[in-house]
Design a protein around this motif. Structure first.
Motif: not given
Length: 384
Positions: A129-142
């Protein structure tokens, strides 16, 4: 868990530039093929680090490797802040890939090893979840920062630097889990090292990972261009949200894996992934944003189901003293899936067009996912 938080921050940096590729194309001037090449540089760096140093944390300890990954992530952000053309863009992606390569095996192993008795299953979910959650939060935040602030090309990376600094501070207090760590041990490249007792698990797990990560590669490298050029949606926050949706669904799919059971989750995840790819193909034909999001949610759920099952089986079957190296070998296959097919899409897009290239891609990955699902269903993976 502290190690999972560090993992998420590091992985968020690897997808942070995703909504910005269109702006970089306008600013620098390069083709769709170059977008996929820039993305592939990241994946190639991940694979190279996994092959050269994927097992290094088994020897020197998890914490030194994780600290090195955070420093590389900070250096990557610095390249994007100084960006004035393709060379620094490539350098930023290269450093980001090196950070992800170190994180993939070491952070996953650390999260699992720091779990208390009877918590290994939850720890496996926390890691994925940390792996995929981190990957997903990157483009959302940006995407949100790029669309609604005055500094689209700089503010996301300044914020990431702050997060990396906080993660580095957290690491100073994370216990070391390798009892016989040797800080001055020499680096010994491992190649693709898979212990004999893991091979029964590894083959179906690797097939599922390759297909699932191919879908993730499509959304992180090509979907932003499709949203902007074919669907004519110029809002970067929407682009970031579309990419985020596939990773959010992946995390949701991972949460369902224990209910299904790892061995059944592998073929079921592949089947759901095929349905998601069909929706993506339909979105390309009909130029429908709704179908694209549906494909992201369905395909991401299937990828998450299969990915957590695969990683849990591989990590559980690996001997403790070779766990980091075995998990790294698994991620080599996964990141080959996230890079090689995507470059193919970029090359085909130059020749056939973005829509036609996407249809060829989805067809090929559907066949691969179906083959992986059938293999796992007919030969259920065993732990030895």
């Amino acid at each position: 868990m502290a190690a999972a938080l560090v993992f998420a921050v590091g992985m968020a940096g690897t997808t942070l530039p995703t909504p910005l590729y269109g702006l970089y194309q306008e600013q620098i001037g390069f083709s769709e093929l170059m977008v996929t090449v820039v993305f592939a540089v990241y994946a190639v760096a991940v694979i190279a680090v996994l092959l050269v140093a994927g097992n290094h944390s088994d020897t020197v300890g998890r914490r030194p490797v994780l600290m090195a990954a955070m420093l590389l992530s900070a250096a990557s952000a610095g390249c994007f802040l100084l960006e004035r053309g393709l060379p620094l863009l490539f350098a930023g992606r290269l450093l980001s890939g090196c950070a992800a390569g170190l994180l993939s095996g070491a952070a996953t192993a650390a999260v699992i090893e720091l779990a208390g008795p009877g918590q290994k299953g939850r720890a496996g979910f926390a890691a994925t979840a940390a792996n995929m959650g981190g990957l997903g939060c990157g483009p959302l935040l940006c995407g949100l920062l790029a669309e609604y602030t005055r500094w689209p090309l700089t503010l996301p990376f300044w914020i990431h630097l702050v997060l990396v600094a906080g993660a580095f501070g957290v690491l100073c207090y994370v216990p070391e889990t390798v009892s016989d760590a040797r800080p001055r041990a020499r680096l010994r490249p491992q190649g693709l090292a898979v212990p004999t007792e893991v091979k029964g698990v590894f083959v179906p797990a690797a097939l599922a990972a390759f297909a699932g990560f191919s879908l993730l590669g499509l959304f992180t490298a090509v979907a932003p261009s499709f949203v902007a050029r074919t669907l004519h949606v110029d809002n970067l926050a929407v682009t970031g949200a579309v990419v985020f949706s596939v990773f959010l669904a992946s995390t949701a799919g991972q949460s369902l894996t224990p209910r299904v059971g790892e061995r059944r989750a592998l073929p079921l995840g592949c089947a759901v992934l095929v349905v998601g790819l069909l929706a993506v193909a339909a979105s390309l034909v009909t130029e429908s944003l709704a179908l694209l999001v549906l494909g992201a949610l369905c395909g991401g759920t299937g990828q998450g189901l299969a990915f957590r099952a695969a990683l849990t089986l591989v990590g559980g079957a690996a001997p403790e003293h070779r766990r980091g190296g075995t998990i790294s070998a698994f991620f080599v296959v996964a990141y080959t899936g996230i890079s090689v097919p995507v470059v193919g899409v970029g090359a085909l897009a130059t020749w056939l067009g973005l829509r036609e290239a996407g249809l060829v891609f989805t067809g090929c990955v559907m066949l691969l996912a179906a083959a992986g699902g059938l293999y796992a269903a007919r030969r259920p993976p065993t732990e030895s």
